[in-house]
Scaffold this motif. Structure first.
Motif, PDB file in Angstrom:
ATOM      1  N   ALA A  51      -3.616  -5.483  11.292  1.00 45.45           N
ATOM      2  CA  ALA A  51      -3.990  -5.174   9.918  1.00 45.45           C
ATOM      3  C   ALA A  51      -5.025  -6.186   9.436  1.00 45.45           C
ATOM      4  N   PHE A  52      -5.958  -5.701   8.611  1.00 44.12           N
ATOM      5  CA  PHE A  52      -6.988  -6.566   8.038  1.00 44.12           C
ATOM      6  C   PHE A  52      -7.505  -5.935   6.755  1.00 44.12           C
ATOM      7  N   GLN A  53      -8.217  -6.714   5.972  1.00 41.05           N
ATOM      8  CA  GLN A  53      -8.859  -6.192   4.772  1.00 41.05           C
ATOM      9  C   GLN A  53     -10.249  -5.714   5.157  1.00 41.05           C
ATOM     10  N   GLY A  54     -10.468  -4.396   5.113  1.00 39.65           N
ATOM     11  CA  GLY A  54     -11.782  -3.835   5.415  1.00 39.65           C
ATOM     12  C   GLY A  54     -12.751  -4.097   4.274  1.00 39.65           C
ATOM     13  N   GLU A  55     -13.959  -3.552   4.416  1.00 43.78           N
ATOM     14  CA  GLU A  55     -14.985  -3.738   3.393  1.00 43.78           C
ATOM     15  C   GLU A  55     -14.514  -3.288   2.022  1.00 43.78           C
ATOM     16  N   THR A  56     -13.838  -2.129   1.977  1.00 41.48           N
ATOM     17  CA  THR A  56     -13.418  -1.595   0.680  1.00 41.48           C
ATOM     18  C   THR A  56     -11.915  -1.336   0.595  1.00 41.48           C
ATOM     19  N   LEU A  57     -11.244  -1.136   1.731  1.00 45.23           N
ATOM     20  CA  LEU A  57      -9.824  -0.788   1.733  1.00 45.23           C
ATOM     21  C   LEU A  57      -9.068  -1.580   2.800  1.00 45.23           C
ATOM     22  N   PRO A  58      -7.760  -1.785   2.610  1.00 48.64           N
ATOM     23  CA  PRO A  58      -6.961  -2.352   3.695  1.00 48.64           C
ATOM     24  C   PRO A  58      -6.996  -1.382   4.878  1.00 48.64           C
ATOM     25  N   ALA A  59      -6.928  -1.919   6.098  1.00 47.23           N
ATOM     26  CA  ALA A  59      -7.047  -1.083   7.292  1.00 47.23           C
ATOM     27  C   ALA A  59      -6.237  -1.662   8.442  1.00 47.23           C
ATOM     28  N   THR A  60      -6.016  -0.818   9.443  1.00 46.15           N
ATOM     29  CA  THR A  60      -5.426  -1.260  10.702  1.00 46.15           C
ATOM     30  C   THR A  60      -6.191  -0.618  11.855  1.00 46.15           C
ATOM     31  N   VAL A  61      -6.214  -1.322  12.968  1.00 43.51           N
ATOM     32  CA  VAL A  61      -6.658  -0.751  14.235  1.00 43.51           C
ATOM     33  C   VAL A  61      -5.492  -0.931  15.196  1.00 43.51           C
ATOM     34  N   GLY A  62      -5.260   0.068  16.027  1.00 49.07           N
ATOM     35  CA  GLY A  62      -4.108  -0.049  16.889  1.00 49.07           C
ATOM     36  C   GLY A  62      -4.139   0.891  18.068  1.00 49.07           C
ATOM     37  N   VAL A  63      -3.071   0.805  18.869  1.00 48.22           N
ATOM     38  CA  VAL A  63      -2.925   1.642  20.054  1.00 48.22           C
ATOM     39  C   VAL A  63      -1.518   2.229  20.054  1.00 48.22           C
ATOM     40  N   ILE A  64      -1.453   3.526  20.357  1.00 46.51           N
ATOM     41  CA  ILE A  64      -0.188   4.244  20.479  1.00 46.51           C
ATOM     42  C   ILE A  64      -0.009   4.625  21.944  1.00 46.51           C
ATOM     43  N   SER A  65       1.078   4.165  22.554  1.00 46.70           N
ATOM     44  CA  SER A  65       1.392   4.512  23.939  1.00 46.70           C
ATOM     45  C   SER A  65       1.918   5.938  24.005  1.00 46.70           C
ATOM     46  N   PRO A  66       1.904   6.545  25.200  1.00 51.20           N
ATOM     47  CA  PRO A  66       2.426   7.911  25.330  1.00 51.20           C
ATOM     48  C   PRO A  66       3.853   8.033  24.782  1.00 51.20           C
ATOM     49  N   GLY A  67       4.083   9.109  24.025  1.00 49.03           N
ATOM     50  CA  GLY A  67       5.390   9.365  23.438  1.00 49.03           C
ATOM     51  C   GLY A  67       5.243  10.112  22.137  1.00 49.03           C
ATOM     52  N   GLU A  68       6.370  10.327  21.458  1.00 46.36           N
ATOM     53  CA  GLU A  68       6.392  10.983  20.149  1.00 46.36           C
ATOM     54  C   GLU A  68       7.007  10.020  19.149  1.00 46.36           C
ATOM     55  N   TYR A  69       6.379   9.901  17.972  1.00 39.90           N
ATOM     56  CA  TYR A  69       6.787   8.917  16.979  1.00 39.90           C
ATOM     57  C   TYR A  69       6.734   9.528  15.584  1.00 39.90           C
ATOM     58  N   GLU A  70       7.582   9.011  14.683  1.00 38.64           N
ATOM     59  CA  GLU A  70       7.540   9.429  13.285  1.00 38.64           C
ATOM     60  C   GLU A  70       7.252   8.213  12.420  1.00 38.64           C
ATOM     61  N   PHE A  71       6.265   8.348  11.551  1.00 42.95           N
ATOM     62  CA  PHE A  71       5.843   7.268  10.667  1.00 42.95           C
ATOM     63  C   PHE A  71       6.059   7.672   9.216  1.00 42.95           C
ATOM     64  N   GLY A  72       6.378   6.716   8.371  1.00 41.92           N
ATOM     65  CA  GLY A  72       6.450   6.925   6.934  1.00 41.92           C
ATOM     66  C   GLY A  72       5.256   6.263   6.272  1.00 41.92           C
ATOM     67  N   THR A  73       4.851   6.787   5.134  1.00 44.50           N
ATOM     68  CA  THR A  73       3.706   6.227   4.422  1.00 44.50           C
ATOM     69  C   THR A  73       4.146   5.663   3.079  1.00 44.50           C
ATOM     70  N   SER A  74       3.546   4.559   2.696  1.00 43.92           N
ATOM     71  CA  SER A  74       3.755   4.024   1.351  1.00 43.92           C
ATOM     72  C   SER A  74       2.491   4.199   0.516  1.00 43.92           C
ATOM     73  N   LYS A  75       1.359   4.396   1.206  1.00 48.21           N
ATOM     74  CA  LYS A  75       0.071   4.640   0.559  1.00 48.21           C
ATOM     75  C   LYS A  75      -0.581   5.831   1.253  1.00 48.21           C
ATOM     76  N   LYS A  76      -1.583   6.412   0.608  1.00 56.64           N
ATOM     77  CA  LYS A  76      -2.361   7.458   1.268  1.00 56.64           C
ATOM     78  C   LYS A  76      -3.042   6.839   2.487  1.00 56.64           C
ATOM     79  N   GLU A  77      -2.996   7.546   3.624  1.00 55.43           N
ATOM     80  CA  GLU A  77      -3.592   7.047   4.859  1.00 55.43           C
ATOM     81  C   GLU A  77      -4.617   8.041   5.394  1.00 55.43           C
ATOM     82  N   VAL A  78      -5.692   7.509   5.912  1.00 56.74           N
ATOM     83  CA  VAL A  78      -6.662   8.311   6.661  1.00 56.74           C
ATOM     84  C   VAL A  78      -6.738   7.686   8.044  1.00 56.74           C
ATOM     85  N   MET A  79      -6.338   8.457   9.061  1.00 59.30           N
ATOM     86  CA  MET A  79      -6.270   7.945  10.428  1.00 59.30           C
ATOM     87  C   MET A  79      -7.314   8.648  11.290  1.00 59.30           C
TER      88      MET A  79
END
Length: 93
Positions: A16-44
């Motif tokens: 996680a880091f503070q982008g130019e205008t919005l908080p952001a993350t860069v990451g990697v998802i390994s093979p599998g199925e996952y469920e995520f919850g959101t606390s803010k609007k996300e654009v992935m």
């Protein structure tokens, strides 16, 4: 300041880091199925690989490849499947 996050026994990792205008993350998802919850609007956005996503309120799964993005509202959960290691960039509003 960078913050390292790890989920699902290390199968999903992000920085996680503070982008130019919005908080952001860069990451990697390994093979599998996952469920995520959101606390803010996300654009992935998919940077490498592909994600198949089940958005809130939908029974269908939709595939997003390199350069494609999807949006998820705040306060909901969504599911993702990865068949290969997949990199993403996500912003939070």
């Amino acid at each position: 300041m960078l913050s390292v996050n790890e989920y699902f026994d290390g199968k999903v990792k992000s920085i996680a880091f503070q982008g130019e205008t919005l908080p952001a993350t860069v990451g990697v998802i390994s093979p599998g199925e996952y469920e995520f919850g959101t606390s803010k609007k996300e654009v992935m956005a998919v940077v490498s690989g592909a994600l198949t996503v089940q958005l809130p309120g939908n029974d269908d799964w939709v595939r997003f490849g390199v350069g494609e993005a999807f949006e998820v509202a705040a306060g909901v959960s969504f599911k993702v499947r990865a068949e290969i290691d997949t990199a993403y960039f996500c912003t939070y509003e």
